[in-house]
Design a protein around this motif. Structure first.
Motif, PDB file in Angstrom:
ATOM      1  N   GLY A  16     -86.734  -0.091 -31.187  1.00 56.07           N
ATOM      2  CA  GLY A  16     -88.109   0.358 -31.073  1.00 56.07           C
ATOM      3  C   GLY A  16     -88.578  -0.089 -29.724  1.00 56.07           C
ATOM      4  N   LEU A  17     -88.331  -1.322 -29.280  1.00 52.35           N
ATOM      5  CA  LEU A  17     -88.786  -2.021 -28.089  1.00 52.35           C
ATOM      6  C   LEU A  17     -88.096  -1.418 -26.907  1.00 52.35           C
ATOM      7  N   HIS A  18     -86.788  -1.185 -27.049  1.00 51.53           N
ATOM      8  CA  HIS A  18     -86.064  -0.357 -25.919  1.00 51.53           C
ATOM      9  C   HIS A  18     -86.463   1.014 -25.647  1.00 51.53           C
ATOM     10  N   ARG A  19     -87.058   1.684 -26.833  1.00 57.55           N
ATOM     11  CA  ARG A  19     -87.694   3.088 -26.575  1.00 57.55           C
ATOM     12  C   ARG A  19     -88.941   3.064 -25.968  1.00 57.55           C
ATOM     13  N   ALA A  20     -89.512   1.948 -25.956  1.00 59.97           N
ATOM     14  CA  ALA A  20     -90.925   1.934 -25.516  1.00 59.97           C
ATOM     15  C   ALA A  20     -90.549   1.189 -23.891  1.00 59.97           C
ATOM     16  N   ASP A  21     -89.601   0.962 -23.578  1.00 57.72           N
ATOM     17  CA  ASP A  21     -89.392   0.510 -22.224  1.00 57.72           C
ATOM     18  C   ASP A  21     -88.826   1.505 -21.275  1.00 57.72           C
ATOM     19  N   GLU A  34     -76.887  -4.469 -28.823  1.00 57.31           N
ATOM     20  CA  GLU A  34     -78.376  -4.196 -28.803  1.00 57.31           C
ATOM     21  C   GLU A  34     -79.411  -5.355 -29.154  1.00 57.31           C
ATOM     22  N   PRO A  35     -79.222  -5.665 -30.559  1.00 55.48           N
ATOM     23  CA  PRO A  35     -79.922  -6.477 -31.236  1.00 55.48           C
ATOM     24  C   PRO A  35     -80.147  -8.107 -30.834  1.00 55.48           C
ATOM     25  N   LEU A  36     -79.054  -8.318 -29.931  1.00 48.18           N
ATOM     26  CA  LEU A  36     -78.866  -9.532 -29.168  1.00 48.18           C
ATOM     27  C   LEU A  36     -79.344  -9.555 -27.676  1.00 48.18           C
ATOM     28  N   GLU A  37     -79.933  -8.411 -27.275  1.00 47.27           N
ATOM     29  CA  GLU A  37     -80.102  -8.217 -25.779  1.00 47.27           C
ATOM     30  C   GLU A  37     -81.535  -8.830 -25.707  1.00 47.27           C
ATOM     31  N   LEU A  38     -82.518  -9.001 -26.607  1.00 49.85           N
ATOM     32  CA  LEU A  38     -83.800  -9.030 -26.766  1.00 49.85           C
ATOM     33  C   LEU A  38     -84.250 -10.626 -27.296  1.00 49.85           C
ATOM     34  N   THR A  39     -84.737 -11.428 -26.587  1.00 48.33           N
ATOM     35  CA  THR A  39     -84.926 -12.896 -27.063  1.00 48.33           C
ATOM     36  C   THR A  39     -85.508 -13.117 -28.550  1.00 48.33           C
ATOM     37  N   CYS A  40     -86.528 -11.919 -28.843  1.00 54.11           N
ATOM     38  CA  CYS A  40     -87.028 -12.027 -30.137  1.00 54.11           C
ATOM     39  C   CYS A  40     -86.222 -11.632 -31.405  1.00 54.11           C
ATOM     40  N   THR A  41     -85.258 -10.469 -30.927  1.00 55.63           N
ATOM     41  CA  THR A  41     -84.516 -10.129 -32.187  1.00 55.63           C
ATOM     42  C   THR A  41     -83.222 -11.256 -32.106  1.00 55.63           C
TER      43      THR A  41
END
Length: 334
Positions: A168-173, A265-272
């Motif tokens: 979801g965060l990637h789709r919004a970027d 992908e789930p490891l590419e963002l600090t929060c996830t």
């Protein structure tokens, strides 16, 4: 050339097999150099994904994959590898080849290299056996990493939630979307994710949503085993070693006639990544990537191989060694 040194054909053959390794978006971010005595592996930082991989984590994991693939290819050709990892800020590995008789295990894993695919389709509900799980756990441990099967319902739910949040965060970027589109839906390129290998409608959990996909999914209710590979710390060396473990896991899975797919992908963002660290892995370990493993439904058509860059682009002479690789002894004598 001394008999204890590999000739050009051997090095080229080993590298040609090694570059079949998986890499994020099939970006192939590696640079091989050969001096006749030493082989160097460097990262091609110009191929780092600036939006999906701002820390360079996926780049190092990808290079770890190709490093392990090279060791397997060289072993099958009769050469043992002595590796000095990260000896210099610009070098990921110095590799010295030493003659050794190939073992049956080396040949079996090397044979798995051209058969391995990143299969993003849904797998069947047929479970892995306890022996298969144990084998996969062991090969990750052999490379200083830990593979955990996410069987517990709460951990599996947390992992899926992290993947959904990352997507979801990637789709919004919009910048991420532009980068993804530029690396996927390829038809004729030597890198990137081909349209024929990306699932048209992504239904399996954790699978990245690539652009311009053409591959039809299976009709199975996805029964993939989900695993997380972690390391004790999160240094660049840990990430490189994690990539070596990734290679060992997917090649072993292929040898066992299992389908597999690395997921980052789930490891590419600090929060996830933090969610996976705290709720899935725990125990103070650092998650590096996810691997989906399982059986394809019966009569599922095989995937075509993804393209690779020409060897001339990824293998070059080292320093002042010369304009070409060494001439094999047999050719020089003739």
């Amino acid at each position: 050339m001394a008999q204890h040194l590999p000739d050009a054909y051997t090095v080229r053959a080993a590298v040609a097999l090694a570059v079949r390794a998986p890499s994020v978006h099939n970006s192939q971010p590696w640079d091989w150099r050969f001096s006749g005595h030493t082989i160097e592996l460097r990262a091609d930082t110009g191929r780092r994904l600036r939006q999906a991989d701002p820390e360079g984590r996926d780049l190092l994991i990808s290079c770890g994959c190709v490093l392990h693939h090279f060791t397997i290819a060289a072993a099958a050709l009769g050469w043992n590898t002595h590796i000095d990892r990260m000896p210099d800020p610009d070098v990921l590995a110095w590799i010295e080849l030493v003659p050794r008789e190939p073992r049956e295990e080396d040949i079996a894993l090397a044979t798995a290299i051209p058969r391995r695919r990143s299969d993003r389709r849904r797998y069947s509900a047929r479970p892995l056996t306890a022996w298969e799980k144990s084998r996969l756990v062991r090969v990750a441990t052999d490379h200083d990493a830990t593979l955990r099967f996410v069987d517990d319902a709460s951990r599996r739910s947390a992992l899926t939630a992290a993947a959904v949040e990352a997507r979801g965060l990637h789709r919004a970027d919009p910048d991420y979307g532009i980068e993804l589109a530029s690396w996927s839906g390829r038809r004729y390129a030597a890198d990137g994710v081909p349209a024929r290998n990306a699932v048209l409608t992504t239904a399996a959990p954790l699978v990245r949503d690539f652009s311009d996909a053409l591959l039809a999914d299976t009709d199975a209710h996805d029964g993939a085993a989900l695993t997380v590979v972690s390391t004790a710390a999160d240094t660049p060396l840990d990430r490189l070693r994690a990539g070596e473990a990734a290679s060992a896991v997917v090649l072993t899975a292929t040898r066992l006639n299992l389908a597999s797919c690395l997921v980052t992908e789930p490891l590419e963002l600090t929060c996830t990544r933090g969610l996976i660290r705290d709720c899935v892995v725990a125990e103070g370990a650092e998650p590096q990537f996810v691997v989906r493993i399982g059986h394809l439904p019966d009569d599922t058509p095989p995937l075509p191989a993804t393209p690779r860059r020409p060897i001339a682009e990824v293998l070059r002479p080292l320093g002042r060694y010369g304009i070409g690789l060494p001439i094999p002894v047999q050719q020089r004598e003739s």
